[in-house]
Motif scaffolding. Structure first.
Motif, short mmCIF file in Angstrom:
data_model
loop_
_atom_site.label_atom_id
_atom_site.label_comp_id
_atom_site.label_asym_id
_atom_site.label_seq_id
_atom_site.Cartn_x
_atom_site.Cartn_y
_atom_site.Cartn_z
N ASN A 53 -3.73 12.61 -4.50
CA ASN A 53 -3.56 12.27 -3.08
C ASN A 53 -3.48 10.78 -2.82
O ASN A 53 -3.74 10.32 -1.70
N LEU A 54 -3.16 10.01 -3.84
CA LEU A 54 -3.02 8.57 -3.66
C LEU A 54 -1.88 8.24 -2.69
O LEU A 54 -0.85 8.90 -2.68
N GLU A 55 -2.10 7.19 -1.89
CA GLU A 55 -1.05 6.67 -1.04
C GLU A 55 -0.43 5.47 -1.76
O GLU A 55 -1.04 4.42 -1.87
N ILE A 56 0.78 5.66 -2.28
CA ILE A 56 1.42 4.61 -3.07
C ILE A 56 1.84 3.44 -2.19
O ILE A 56 2.52 3.61 -1.18
N ILE A 57 1.42 2.25 -2.58
CA ILE A 57 1.76 1.03 -1.85
C ILE A 57 2.87 0.26 -2.57
O ILE A 57 3.78 -0.29 -1.95
N GLN A 58 2.78 0.22 -3.90
CA GLN A 58 3.80 -0.47 -4.70
C GLN A 58 3.97 0.29 -6.01
O GLN A 58 3.01 0.64 -6.68
N ASP A 59 5.23 0.56 -6.36
CA ASP A 59 5.52 1.31 -7.60
C ASP A 59 6.95 0.99 -8.03
O ASP A 59 7.85 1.84 -7.95
N PRO A 60 7.19 -0.25 -8.48
CA PRO A 60 8.55 -0.72 -8.75
C PRO A 60 9.35 0.12 -9.75
O PRO A 60 10.56 0.27 -9.60
N GLU A 61 8.69 0.69 -10.74
CA GLU A 61 9.38 1.49 -11.76
C GLU A 61 9.19 2.99 -11.56
O GLU A 61 9.55 3.78 -12.43
#
Length: 292
Positions: free
Chosen positions: A76-84
């Motif tokens: 249930n993480l809220e992704i803030i940054q995930d360039p790849e």
């Protein structure tokens, strides 16, 4: 918090960043706490940063994580940054294996409870002052296991309400006994005040990272809302987490028992401990037999 705010606080990074995870619970918003997971693969302790009115807790995650306990909380993480898109792919795999992860985590918690009760039994035989600490740890592991077996992600502030809900649904025959052994019937504002003071001191001794600020905020929120029993168990969880950090070097930390007696609310006399250990250990063994 958005990416710009986070980068301003922690500095520039190319690693995936997300909000939530293992430290996250329902009181975060009320207490203005942000649990951040930085997937940089570092094996370092959590960092606490205060910024204006916010408290930021930074945990370091690994995209190659294998612990089912951690992976369940990552769903249930809220992704803030995930360039790849690496974190997004990890979360997708977690969702595919959700049932297996819950089962594995529940079994692991039961095994952990048995280890704790075995340690307690051994400590009792050797008149070790930490015996009641091991019992409290075993109880927490039992609660975690039952919740995970019912596919409930346990958080320390909701552990009591979650397991009480299971009791109402008759989902587990052992819930009454386990709840009774936690000691929550003793929870009063005056006792909680003493427990909290010692819990904060123990956190500062062991963690030394200002996590006591978060513990204090959440405990006070529970107390102010008259959730005394919930606060009691919340503090037991916090002390269990920090007790585990010194569990392999208790001979070098014998002085810590003085603060733990209050922080853990250790009141049981030695004459009652043997029966308590045996009955809780039997519950653990019975639950573990469901996996065979």
């Amino acid at each position: 918090m958005n990416l710009n705010e986070i980068i301003k606080i922690i500095g520039q990074t190319n690693s995936p960043i997300a909000l939530g995870g293992y430290n996250s619970d329902d009181l975060d918003t009320d207490c203005n706490i942000y649990n951040l997971v930085l997937f940089d693969g570092k094996n370092t302790s959590d960092e606490i940063i205060t910024h204006e009115s916010k408290i930021l807790k930074i945990s370091h995650g690994n995209l190659s994580e294998t612990s089912p306990e951690n992976l369940i909380h990552y769903e249930n993480l809220e992704i803030i940054q995930d360039p790849e898109w690496e974190l997004k792919m990890l979360i997708s795999k977690i969702k595919e294996k959700k049932n297996q992860l819950f089962s594995a985590a529940s079994k692991n918690a039961l095994v952990e409870s048995q280890l704790s009760f075995s340690k307690a039994k051994n400590a009792l035989e050797h008149e070790d002052s930490f015996v009641s600490c091991w019992i409290k740890c075993g109880i927490v592991s039992l609660i975690d296991s039952i919740l995970l077996q019912n596919k409930i992600i346990s958080t320390s502030v909701k552990a009591l309400s979650s397991i009480r809900n299971l009791k109402e649904k008759n989902s587990n025959q052992f819930v009454d006994k386990i709840i009774a052994e936690t000691g929550i019937e003793r929870a009063t504002p005056s006792l909680l005040s003493r427990m909290l003071k010692s819990t904060l001191g123990f956190s500062d001794m062991i963690e030394n990272n200002q996590n006591s600020l978060i513990i204090e905020k959440k405990a006070n929120h529970l107390i102010q809302n008259s959730l005394f029993a919930d606060c009691y168990l919340y503090l037991i969880y916090q002390n269990r987490n920090n007790f585990y950090k010194i569990k392999d070097s208790l001979n070098k930390n014998s002085d810590k028992i003085h603060v733990l007696k209050t922080a853990f609310d250790l009141t049981t006399t030695s004459s009652d401990l043997s029966d308590t250990i045996d009955s809780l250990s039997d519950i653990s063994k019975s639950l573990l037999s469901n996996f065979h």
